[in-house]
Design a protein around this motif. Structure first.
Motif, PDB file in Angstrom:
ATOM      1  N   SER A 112     -34.250  -7.789   8.203  1.00 19.94           N
ATOM      2  CA  SER A 112     -33.176  -7.345   7.326  1.00 19.94           C
ATOM      3  C   SER A 112     -32.810  -8.425   6.328  1.00 19.94           C
ATOM      4  O   SER A 112     -32.781  -9.620   6.649  1.00 19.94           O
ATOM      5  CB  SER A 112     -31.942  -6.989   8.168  1.00 19.94           C
ATOM      6  N   LEU A 113     -32.501  -8.019   5.114  1.00 23.42           N
ATOM      7  CA  LEU A 113     -32.105  -8.987   4.084  1.00 23.42           C
ATOM      8  C   LEU A 113     -30.806  -9.687   4.454  1.00 23.42           C
ATOM      9  O   LEU A 113     -30.538 -10.799   3.989  1.00 23.42           O
ATOM     10  CB  LEU A 113     -31.945  -8.286   2.734  1.00 23.42           C
ATOM     11  N   ASN A 114     -30.000  -9.076   5.293  1.00 20.41           N
ATOM     12  CA  ASN A 114     -28.712  -9.665   5.682  1.00 20.41           C
ATOM     13  C   ASN A 114     -28.841 -10.705   6.791  1.00 20.41           C
ATOM     14  O   ASN A 114     -27.839 -11.288   7.212  1.00 20.41           O
ATOM     15  CB  ASN A 114     -27.743  -8.566   6.145  1.00 20.41           C
ATOM     16  N   ALA A 115     -30.062 -10.937   7.255  1.00 20.80           N
ATOM     17  CA  ALA A 115     -30.243 -11.889   8.349  1.00 20.80           C
ATOM     18  C   ALA A 115     -29.869 -13.303   7.916  1.00 20.80           C
ATOM     19  O   ALA A 115     -30.158 -13.731   6.800  1.00 20.80           O
ATOM     20  CB  ALA A 115     -31.698 -11.859   8.817  1.00 20.80           C
ATOM     21  N   LYS A 116     -29.178 -14.015   8.803  1.00 19.92           N
ATOM     22  CA  LYS A 116     -28.845 -15.429   8.612  1.00 19.92           C
ATOM     23  C   LYS A 116     -28.108 -15.700   7.302  1.00 19.92           C
ATOM     24  O   LYS A 116     -28.408 -16.637   6.577  1.00 19.92           O
ATOM     25  CB  LYS A 116     -30.121 -16.280   8.659  1.00 19.92           C
ATOM     26  N   LEU A 117     -27.143 -14.888   6.995  1.00 19.94           N
ATOM     27  CA  LEU A 117     -26.325 -15.115   5.792  1.00 19.94           C
ATOM     28  C   LEU A 117     -25.377 -16.287   6.006  1.00 19.94           C
ATOM     29  O   LEU A 117     -24.819 -16.463   7.087  1.00 19.94           O
ATOM     30  CB  LEU A 117     -25.511 -13.863   5.453  1.00 19.94           C
ATOM     31  N   GLY A 118     -25.204 -17.097   4.979  1.00 15.03           N
ATOM     32  CA  GLY A 118     -24.223 -18.171   5.034  1.00 15.03           C
ATOM     33  C   GLY A 118     -24.637 -19.367   5.859  1.00 15.03           C
ATOM     34  O   GLY A 118     -23.806 -20.021   6.488  1.00 15.03           O
ATOM     35  N   LEU A 119     -25.935 -19.681   5.862  1.00 15.10           N
ATOM     36  CA  LEU A 119     -26.403 -20.863   6.575  1.00 15.10           C
ATOM     37  C   LEU A 119     -25.744 -22.117   5.999  1.00 15.10           C
ATOM     38  O   LEU A 119     -25.537 -22.232   4.794  1.00 15.10           O
ATOM     39  CB  LEU A 119     -27.927 -20.993   6.422  1.00 15.10           C
ATOM     40  N   LYS A 120     -25.415 -23.057   6.868  1.00 15.02           N
ATOM     41  CA  LYS A 120     -24.838 -24.319   6.424  1.00 15.02           C
ATOM     42  C   LYS A 120     -25.963 -25.270   6.048  1.00 15.02           C
ATOM     43  O   LYS A 120     -26.629 -25.847   6.902  1.00 15.02           O
ATOM     44  CB  LYS A 120     -23.976 -24.928   7.534  1.00 15.02           C
ATOM     45  N   ASN A 121     -26.216 -25.391   4.777  1.00 12.77           N
ATOM     46  CA  ASN A 121     -27.320 -26.213   4.311  1.00 12.77           C
ATOM     47  C   ASN A 121     -26.836 -27.334   3.389  1.00 12.77           C
ATOM     48  O   ASN A 121     -25.875 -27.173   2.644  1.00 12.77           O
ATOM     49  CB  ASN A 121     -28.355 -25.355   3.579  1.00 12.77           C
ATOM     50  N   THR A 122     -27.518 -28.457   3.456  1.00 15.06           N
ATOM     51  CA  THR A 122     -27.204 -29.604   2.605  1.00 15.06           C
ATOM     52  C   THR A 122     -27.820 -29.430   1.223  1.00 15.06           C
ATOM     53  O   THR A 122     -27.231 -29.793   0.210  1.00 15.06           O
ATOM     54  CB  THR A 122     -27.750 -30.894   3.244  1.00 15.06           C
ATOM     55  N   PHE A 123     -29.036 -28.887   1.199  1.00 13.92           N
ATOM     56  CA  PHE A 123     -29.788 -28.743  -0.043  1.00 13.92           C
ATOM     57  C   PHE A 123     -29.686 -27.312  -0.571  1.00 13.92           C
ATOM     58  O   PHE A 123     -29.556 -26.355   0.189  1.00 13.92           O
ATOM     59  CB  PHE A 123     -31.260 -29.097   0.190  1.00 13.92           C
ATOM     60  N   GLY A 124     -29.782 -27.182  -1.892  1.00 13.85           N
ATOM     61  CA  GLY A 124     -29.808 -25.860  -2.493  1.00 13.85           C
ATOM     62  C   GLY A 124     -28.446 -25.194  -2.560  1.00 13.85           C
ATOM     63  O   GLY A 124     -27.410 -25.795  -2.276  1.00 13.85           O
ATOM     64  N   LYS A 125     -28.476 -23.933  -2.928  1.00 13.63           N
ATOM     65  CA  LYS A 125     -27.246 -23.162  -3.114  1.00 13.63           C
ATOM     66  C   LYS A 125     -26.551 -22.874  -1.792  1.00 13.63           C
ATOM     67  O   LYS A 125     -27.196 -22.544  -0.796  1.00 13.63           O
ATOM     68  CB  LYS A 125     -27.578 -21.836  -3.808  1.00 13.63           C
ATOM     69  N   GLN A 126     -25.226 -22.983  -1.805  1.00 10.34           N
ATOM     70  CA  GLN A 126     -24.416 -22.542  -0.669  1.00 10.34           C
ATOM     71  C   GLN A 126     -23.629 -21.301  -1.090  1.00 10.34           C
ATOM     72  O   GLN A 126     -22.969 -21.296  -2.131  1.00 10.34           O
ATOM     73  CB  GLN A 126     -23.475 -23.659  -0.226  1.00 10.34           C
ATOM     74  N   PHE A 127     -23.719 -20.250  -0.295  1.00 11.65           N
ATOM     75  CA  PHE A 127     -23.061 -18.991  -0.636  1.00 11.65           C
ATOM     76  C   PHE A 127     -21.551 -19.068  -0.419  1.00 11.65           C
ATOM     77  O   PHE A 127     -21.081 -19.652   0.561  1.00 11.65           O
ATOM     78  CB  PHE A 127     -23.620 -17.843   0.209  1.00 11.65           C
ATOM     79  N   THR A 128     -20.834 -18.448  -1.334  1.00  9.96           N
ATOM     80  CA  THR A 128     -19.392 -18.300  -1.146  1.00  9.96           C
ATOM     81  C   THR A 128     -19.132 -17.120  -0.209  1.00  9.96           C
ATOM     82  O   THR A 128     -20.026 -16.292   0.038  1.00  9.96           O
ATOM     83  CB  THR A 128     -18.687 -18.050  -2.478  1.00  9.96           C
TER      84      THR A 128
END
Length: 220
Positions: A112-128
């Motif tokens: 599903s495209l909704n899998a693992k939404l909002g991962l806490k990542n240091t690099f790249g875009k972070q979702f609001t």
């Protein structure tokens, strides 16, 4: 002949990625909304098309699309969140970049495209939180081998592949010894032997097994 629509919604978006199995370079995602009456007899899963045919199709797809978006996720982010999550995140980012909010999304694969939404990542875009809520609100369906079944997913696969190849051709000029212009970062014998001889670069995915045991880097 590929099918035009899965859901019945006009603003149905197809999304796909390229470069998941590579040792170097980004994983590249694309998402696209095609017009209702779009047709093209050449269009198919990008892996089934020649480089020449993909190059021919890309401007046609871009010109006729209602809207499209392409995103690169680079090795530092891939190494941090893993390649599967990076592939999904790339497609999620593409959805957020589209000029129109999709009514429905079809995704190549079995996740599903909704899998693992909002991962806490240091690099790249972070979702609001608003972006996460928007992505969760759009119904989506994963379709195994969808790039060989639906026009929009096939079109996304062509965009992802051509934009990624273009990027690999560019960084080939910086590190020509790996011959990325030819192998595009995939684990060919030539690429692995170059890693053995010259070591790794900032473009290599350090979380991947870059060499088989018989070609292990001599670190001492």
């Amino acid at each position: 002949m590929l099918e035009k629509n899965f859901s019945g919604f006009i603003l149905e978006t197809g999304t796909d990625e390229a470069g998941r199995g590579c040792l170097a370079g980004p994983v590249t995602a694309a998402a696209i909304i095609l017009p209702k009456h779009f047709e093209n007899k050449l269009l198919n899963d990008s892996k089934q098309l020649s480089e020449k045919t993909r190059a021919l199709l890309r401007p046609i797809i871009e010109e006729q699309a209602v809207c499209f978006a392409v995103t690169h996720l680079f090795p530092d982010e891939i190494d941090e969140i893993n390649i599967l999550n990076a592939s999904m995140k790339g497609m999620q980012e593409c959805i957020l970049k589209l000029k129109h909010v999709p009514e429905y999304i079809i995704v190549d694969g079995n996740r599903s495209l909704n899998a693992k939404l909002g991962l806490k990542n240091t690099f790249g875009k972070q979702f609001t939180q608003d972006e996460i809520a928007l992505l969760k609100s759009i119904p989506n369906q994963s379709i195994i081998k969808g790039d060989g079944k639906y026009l929009s997913i096939a079109a996304a696969s062509v965009l992802a592949k051509t934009y990624r190849d273009e990027y690999m051709d560019k960084i080939h000029e910086e590190f020509p010894m790996y011959n990325w212009k030819k192998n595009k970062g995939y684990p060919t014998k030539e690429h692995r032997e170059a890693i053995k001889e010259f070591g790794t670069t900032k473009y290599h995915r350090m979380s991947f097994r870059l060499l088989p045991e018989q070609l292990e880097l001599d670190l001492f």
